[in-house]
Write an enzyme that holds these catalytic residues in place. Structure first.
Site, PDB file in Angstrom:
ATOM      1  N   LYS A  20       0.806  -1.198   0.000  1.00 42.95           N
ATOM      2  CA  LYS A  20       0.000   0.000   0.000  1.00 42.95           C
ATOM      3  C   LYS A  20       0.855   1.270   0.000  1.00 42.95           C
ATOM      4  O   LYS A  20       0.381   2.358  -0.325  1.00 42.95           O
ATOM      5  CB  LYS A  20      -0.871   0.027   1.268  1.00 42.95           C
ATOM      6  CG  LYS A  20      -1.785  -1.148   1.426  1.00 42.95           C
ATOM      7  CD  LYS A  20      -2.433  -1.108   2.818  1.00 42.95           C
ATOM      8  CE  LYS A  20      -3.103  -2.431   3.111  1.00 42.95           C
ATOM      9  NZ  LYS A  20      -3.450  -2.539   4.551  1.00 42.95           N
ATOM     10  N   GLY A  21       2.092   1.105   0.425  1.00 41.22           N
ATOM     11  CA  GLY A  21       2.914   2.275   0.728  1.00 41.22           C
ATOM     12  C   GLY A  21       3.089   3.259  -0.401  1.00 41.22           C
ATOM     13  O   GLY A  21       3.243   4.454  -0.171  1.00 41.22           O
TER      14      GLY A  21
ATOM     15  N   GLU B 242       7.629   2.523  -5.999  1.00 41.49           N
ATOM     16  CA  GLU B 242       7.762   2.038  -4.617  1.00 41.49           C
ATOM     17  C   GLU B 242       7.921   3.221  -3.667  1.00 41.49           C
ATOM     18  O   GLU B 242       8.525   4.225  -4.017  1.00 41.49           O
ATOM     19  CB  GLU B 242       9.001   1.146  -4.491  1.00 41.49           C
ATOM     20  CG  GLU B 242       8.768  -0.320  -4.797  1.00 41.49           C
ATOM     21  CD  GLU B 242       8.076  -1.046  -3.639  1.00 41.49           C
ATOM     22  OE1 GLU B 242       7.411  -0.384  -2.825  1.00 41.49           O
ATOM     23  OE2 GLU B 242       8.219  -2.271  -3.555  1.00 41.49           O
ATOM     24  N   ASP B 243       7.407   3.074  -2.464  1.00 46.65           N
ATOM     25  CA  ASP B 243       7.658   4.103  -1.460  1.00 46.65           C
ATOM     26  C   ASP B 243       9.083   3.977  -0.932  1.00 46.65           C
ATOM     27  O   ASP B 243       9.761   4.963  -0.703  1.00 46.65           O
ATOM     28  CB  ASP B 243       6.648   4.028  -0.307  1.00 46.65           C
ATOM     29  CG  ASP B 243       6.547   2.635   0.295  1.00 46.65           C
ATOM     30  OD1 ASP B 243       6.974   1.660  -0.354  1.00 46.65           O
ATOM     31  OD2 ASP B 243       6.033   2.505   1.422  1.00 46.65           O
TER      32      ASP B 243
ATOM     33  N   ASP C  50      14.406  -1.189   0.251  1.00 46.96           N
ATOM     34  CA  ASP C  50      15.105  -1.523   1.488  1.00 46.96           C
ATOM     35  C   ASP C  50      16.068  -2.684   1.206  1.00 46.96           C
ATOM     36  O   ASP C  50      17.141  -2.486   0.646  1.00 46.96           O
ATOM     37  CB  ASP C  50      14.039  -1.866   2.531  1.00 46.96           C
ATOM     38  CG  ASP C  50      14.581  -1.967   3.944  1.00 46.96           C
ATOM     39  OD1 ASP C  50      15.744  -1.639   4.179  1.00 46.96           O
ATOM     40  OD2 ASP C  50      13.829  -2.396   4.830  1.00 46.96           O
TER      41      ASP C  50
ATOM     42  N   LYS D 203      17.250   2.891   0.891  1.00 47.58           N
ATOM     43  CA  LYS D 203      18.183   2.594   1.989  1.00 47.58           C
ATOM     44  C   LYS D 203      19.247   1.653   1.448  1.00 47.58           C
ATOM     45  O   LYS D 203      19.182   0.446   1.656  1.00 47.58           O
ATOM     46  CB  LYS D 203      17.452   1.860   3.118  1.00 47.58           C
ATOM     47  CG  LYS D 203      16.720   2.712   4.118  1.00 47.58           C
ATOM     48  CD  LYS D 203      16.222   1.777   5.220  1.00 47.58           C
ATOM     49  CE  LYS D 203      15.336   2.465   6.200  1.00 47.58           C
ATOM     50  NZ  LYS D 203      14.806   1.510   7.209  1.00 47.58           N
TER      51      LYS D 203
ATOM     52  N   PHE E 243      14.137   3.657  10.803  1.00 50.52           N
ATOM     53  CA  PHE E 243      12.766   3.228  10.513  1.00 50.52           C
ATOM     54  C   PHE E 243      11.922   4.477  10.277  1.00 50.52           C
ATOM     55  O   PHE E 243      11.786   5.323  11.152  1.00 50.52           O
ATOM     56  CB  PHE E 243      12.185   2.428  11.677  1.00 50.52           C
ATOM     57  CG  PHE E 243      10.905   1.739  11.307  1.00 50.52           C
ATOM     58  CD1 PHE E 243      10.914   0.454  10.808  1.00 50.52           C
ATOM     59  CD2 PHE E 243       9.692   2.399  11.449  1.00 50.52           C
ATOM     60  CE1 PHE E 243       9.721  -0.173  10.443  1.00 50.52           C
ATOM     61  CE2 PHE E 243       8.499   1.782  11.094  1.00 50.52           C
ATOM     62  CZ  PHE E 243       8.522   0.495  10.584  1.00 50.52           C
ATOM     63  N   VAL E 244      11.370   4.571   9.078  1.00 45.91           N
ATOM     64  CA  VAL E 244      10.662   5.797   8.711  1.00 45.91           C
ATOM     65  C   VAL E 244       9.184   5.539   8.445  1.00 45.91           C
ATOM     66  O   VAL E 244       8.795   4.454   7.998  1.00 45.91           O
ATOM     67  CB  VAL E 244      11.314   6.456   7.467  1.00 45.91           C
ATOM     68  CG1 VAL E 244      12.646   7.077   7.837  1.00 45.91           C
ATOM     69  CG2 VAL E 244      11.478   5.460   6.323  1.00 45.91           C
TER      70      VAL E 244
ATOM     71  N   ASP F 263       4.119   3.111   6.689  1.00 41.42           N
ATOM     72  CA  ASP F 263       3.373   2.853   7.927  1.00 41.42           C
ATOM     73  C   ASP F 263       4.231   2.186   8.995  1.00 41.42           C
ATOM     74  O   ASP F 263       5.311   1.663   8.736  1.00 41.42           O
ATOM     75  CB  ASP F 263       2.194   1.919   7.637  1.00 41.42           C
ATOM     76  CG  ASP F 263       2.644   0.469   7.456  1.00 41.42           C
ATOM     77  OD1 ASP F 263       3.575   0.234   6.645  1.00 41.42           O
ATOM     78  OD2 ASP F 263       2.102  -0.423   8.133  1.00 41.42           O
TER      79      ASP F 263
ATOM     80  N   ARG G  41       0.499   6.494   7.670  1.00 45.93           N
ATOM     81  CA  ARG G  41       0.618   6.651   6.219  1.00 45.93           C
ATOM     82  C   ARG G  41       0.178   8.039   5.774  1.00 45.93           C
ATOM     83  O   ARG G  41       0.607   8.543   4.746  1.00 45.93           O
ATOM     84  CB  ARG G  41      -0.248   5.607   5.499  1.00 45.93           C
ATOM     85  CG  ARG G  41       0.201   4.165   5.672  1.00 45.93           C
ATOM     86  CD  ARG G  41      -0.536   3.282   4.680  1.00 45.93           C
ATOM     87  NE  ARG G  41      -0.495   1.872   5.025  1.00 45.93           N
ATOM     88  CZ  ARG G  41       0.477   1.038   4.703  1.00 45.93           C
ATOM     89  NH1 ARG G  41       1.525   1.474   4.057  1.00 45.93           N
ATOM     90  NH2 ARG G  41       0.409  -0.243   5.044  1.00 45.93           N
TER      91      ARG G  41
HETATM   92  C1  PRP Z   1       7.424  -2.067   1.915  1.00 53.68           C
HETATM   93  C2  PRP Z   1       7.622  -1.233   0.666  1.00 53.68           C
HETATM   94  C3  PRP Z   1       8.214  -2.197  -0.302  1.00 53.68           C
HETATM   95  C4  PRP Z   1       8.979  -3.154   0.570  1.00 53.68           C
HETATM   96  C5  PRP Z   1      10.414  -2.822   0.500  1.00 53.68           C
HETATM   97  O1  PRP Z   1       6.214  -2.716   1.843  1.00 53.68           O
HETATM   98  O2  PRP Z   1       6.416  -0.688   0.206  1.00 53.68           O
HETATM   99  O3  PRP Z   1       7.240  -2.872  -1.053  1.00 53.68           O
HETATM  100  O4  PRP Z   1       8.504  -2.990   1.910  1.00 53.68           O
HETATM  101  O5  PRP Z   1      11.152  -3.653   1.361  1.00 53.68           O
HETATM  102  P1  PRP Z   1      12.282  -4.621   0.831  1.00 53.68           P
HETATM  103  O6  PRP Z   1      13.154  -3.847  -0.114  1.00 53.68           O
HETATM  104  O7  PRP Z   1      13.005  -5.002   2.086  1.00 53.68           O
HETATM  105  O8  PRP Z   1      11.636  -5.792   0.173  1.00 53.68           O
HETATM  106  P2  PRP Z   1       5.502  -3.333   3.143  1.00 53.68           P
HETATM  107  O9  PRP Z   1       5.703  -4.816   3.172  1.00 53.68           O
HETATM  108  O10 PRP Z   1       5.943  -2.576   4.335  1.00 53.68           O
HETATM  109  O11 PRP Z   1       3.966  -3.111   2.838  1.00 53.68           O
HETATM  110  P3  PRP Z   1       3.149  -1.752   2.686  1.00 53.68           P
HETATM  111  O12 PRP Z   1       3.632  -1.069   1.433  1.00 53.68           O
HETATM  112  O13 PRP Z   1       1.732  -2.203   2.569  1.00 53.68           O
HETATM  113  O14 PRP Z   1       3.396  -0.931   3.925  1.00 53.68           O
END
Ligand code: PRP
Length: 232
Positions: free
Chosen positions: A94-95, A150-151, A154, A182, A203-204, A210, A216
């Site tokens: 969702k991010g 992507e938000d 990571d 990151k 952690f942001v 979220d 969010r």
């Molecule tokens: C977050 C973000 C990416 C993913 C990145 O999603 O939106 O999709 O993590 O992390 P990574 O590089 O370690 O794979 P999350 O699972 O938090 O779901 P959300 O977007 O619904 O908050």
């Protein structure tokens, strides 16, 4: 600490995140499964759903004005790169929904949007879950200029999986726009073509990101701090 864009608003962010320190206890480890080669990596889950959690403190990392500037700059770059063509933005739920909404309105090209949702890697120390599609795209991407939005980038596990899935669907081009990156956390060798801000390992939350489904809606990006004892 290396930051892109105007980092004036980012200075002084020195808070040690209890989330990072206590990550294994808070989030557990997870195993990651690729289609081609199965590997098991202990990855502290970035955003575990911890119902009932109350957060003690947060501190602005990137102000809304800086975000607006960078979103416009990224949109201008995309507009230049795809001049005269159509782009198809895919938000990873969702991010990414907030970033995508702002980004697509700044892109001066014929544009369309779609969304995809993927599962978390799994939960708990013994988890052996894998990334999989929970909500697929509504339409074909064959022959389209796809920009995966992507938000945050990571570990790269999610992006690595999604790129593999989407490439199989024969888009004309496939690029990635990530608001936050990151690089220090990367486990997979993937990069975004368009990056809003490179950030340190904190952690942001906010602007789509979220913690336990909260925050969010915040207009700025914040570093989150939890109480030291982990009780909330
Ligand atoms: C977050 C973000 C990416 C993913 C990145 O999603 O939106 O999709 O993590 O992390 P990574 O590089 O370690 O794979 P999350 O699972 O938090 O779901 P959300 O977007 O619904 O908050």
């Amino acid at each position: 600490m290396r930051l892109e864009g105007d980092s004036s608003s980012l200075g002084g962010v020195v808070c040690l995140s209890a989330i990072e320190r206590d990550a294994p206890a808070l989030f557990g480890a997870r195993a990651y499964d690729r289609v081609s080669d199965r590997i098991a990596i202990a990855v502290p889950r970035k955003r575990e759903r911890m119902a009932g959690t109350t957060v003690a403190a947060r501190k602005v990392l990137i102000r809304r004005t800086e975000i607006e500037k960078r979103v416009r700059a990224v949109a201008r770059q995309i507009t230049r790169d795809f001049k005269g063509e159509r782009v198809h933005l895919i938000g990873v739920l969702k991010g990414a929904c907030i970033f995508l909404s702002d980004l697509v309105r700044e892109i001066d090209l014929e544009s369309s949007i779609d969304f995809i949702a993927v599962s978390s890697y799994g939960r708990g120390k013994e988890s052996s879950g894998q990334v999989r599609v929970l909500k697929d795209l509504d339409s074909s991407i064959a022959g389209l200029n796809v920009i995966l939005v992507e938000d945050i980038l990571d570990t790269g596990l999610t992006l690595s999986y999604l790129l593999r899935v989407l490439r199989q669907r024969r888009p004309k081009t496939l690029r990635v726009a990530a608001l936050l990156d990151k690089p220090s956390r990367r486990l997979k060798p993937v990069e975004a073509n368009y990056v809003g801000f490179k950030i340190p390992n904190e952690f942001v939350v906010g602007y789509g990101l979220d913690y336990a489904e909260r925050y969010r809606n915040l207009k700025d990006v914040y570093v989150l701090q939890l109480p030291q004892d982990g009780t909330h």
